[in-house]
Write an enzyme that holds these catalytic residues in place. Sequence first.
Site, short mmCIF file in Angstrom:
data_model
loop_
_atom_site.label_atom_id
_atom_site.label_comp_id
_atom_site.label_asym_id
_atom_site.label_seq_id
_atom_site.Cartn_x
_atom_site.Cartn_y
_atom_site.Cartn_z
CD GLU A 1 89.58 -11.18 48.43
OE1 GLU A 1 88.44 -10.70 48.50
OE2 GLU A 1 89.90 -12.14 47.71
CD GLU B 1 86.25 -14.95 49.04
OE1 GLU B 1 85.26 -15.02 48.32
OE2 GLU B 1 86.54 -13.93 49.68
O1 AHR Z 1 87.61 -8.51 45.99
C1 AHR Z 1 86.42 -8.86 45.37
C2 AHR Z 1 86.04 -10.32 45.61
O2 AHR Z 1 85.74 -10.51 46.96
C3 AHR Z 1 87.11 -11.35 45.34
O3 AHR Z 1 87.17 -11.72 44.01
C4 AHR Z 1 86.68 -12.50 46.19
O4 AHR Z 1 87.75 -13.28 46.62
C5 AHR Z 1 85.92 -11.85 47.33
O5 AHR Z 1 84.70 -12.45 47.53
#
Ligand code: AHR
Length: 504
Positions: free
Chosen positions: A292, A173
């Site tokens: 994610e 990110e």
């Molecule tokens: O999964 C929790 C967080 O969400 C991670 O660390 C990040 O990559 C995202 O913003």
Amino acid sequence: MKQASLTLIKQDTISKVDPRIFGSFLEHLGRAIYGGIYEPGHPAADEMGFRRDVLDLVRKLRVPIVRYPGGNFVSGYCWEDGIGPKELRPRRTELAWGTIETNQVGIDEFQEWARRAGTQVMMAVNLGTRGPSEAKDLVEYCNHPGGSKYSDLRIQNGFAAPFGIHTWCLGNEMDGPWQMCAKTAEEYGRTAREAAKLMKWVDPSIELVACGSSGSNMPTFGRWESTVLEHTYEYADYISLHTYYGNREEDTADYLANTLDMDYFIRSVIAACDYTGVICRSKKKINLSFDEWNVWFHSNAQDKEIPRWSIAPHQLEDIYTFEDALLVGGMLITLFNHADRVKIACLAQLVNVIAPIMTQNGGSAWAQTIFYPFLHASQYGRGTVLHPIMQSQKYDSRRYTDVPYVDTASVWDEDTGEVTVFALNRCLEDEALLQMSFREFGSLYLKEHLVLEHSDLMAVNTCEAPNRVAPSSKTPVSVQENEAQIPLSPHSWNVLRFAPVKAQ
Ligand code: AHR
């Protein structure tokens, strides 16, 4: 009763499922590692301190790949802190989550945990506070056979055989202002390209995931993807997507329609990848790593109360409702139906932190509601995804129009001849009747109809009542000339397992 129909034709396929879409994620965050997978002194701990009860639940999910060690955490991580004698490892202020990292688990231990869990590591490198040099050193530590500084260090630490880590993430990110050393698309694209180049020079067999936008709501979404890919096209194999949903407005009909947004997100990123391929005059196709995805909102308020510099606090510990499990089922359906481009997906995360598996320190481990749709998808969703020729009555919600009451994904297992249909009925009041029709499959019968249903959308599983929300079996309806009419309970997740009728 709502009406829906689904026709499946054996030759009309989307793609083979890459099993890595059943991946997950473990970050050094809260109690994911410490108190989650690792708790020396716990009655269920093995000789390395890994909880066997958690390992059993992870193995049940058949997770083929686990992203590690972050997440936001990775953007400040010095991987060298987590190797060698444990008593010599430094404690660090961990800036992503405001905690203290003890480094008692590092790459060596995690690799060993993954082996015991029957999974592969998907390793992320730090392109925040660090850069290409440390990333290439880590590839050397993990994958080089020996006879060099870092590979010899691994051997000295007791791991003679290289770890052979195949899939690597180029940071995390990097567009997010919350990220340590966030970058513009130009800055990140250049850094990621150089890191990728060095990493592949050390081990040409690895695959690389470039960071996409941290969400489709980011102001630079779209442009970020094309700029980053222009820089990295030659070296990257995938681009990442991240999304989390929450029912903050307490509007279930709208909440369950979020899969339309996920679908749009995936289509947009495919378009950005293919557009950049044209610009780069490349025939190579960049695929998607949805590394994610989940529901995340229940724990937001309580996380603000966590004292700074705690060690392994109860952080991001969402307790999932039955309603959340329905959305997770819908998200899985969306992933299946994009199996031609989504080759990796990681349910974020795996244990304690926004996770399907919860533990008590020193106590039990149990399955949250979202465990079940993921389990079903991983258990029965291996094979080839069939194109769903689908019709359903629709509704409009606060943010979405034309939301189908019934959504499906279907997977055909060529070896057994079985066809599994995953079906979500979003209608909160009524049953839906799903008219099924199979063409060219030979004679099929409904072997099993699994359902996740509950009268209370807010029902949760806890350590005291771990099975309040759990799947059950319905009496399978009969299939006549490869047609069937299947009633789906109001607000339910269904797994319909069709198998070939054996010749007498
Ligand atoms: O999964 C929790 C967080 O969400 C991670 O660390 C990040 O990559 C995202 O913003």
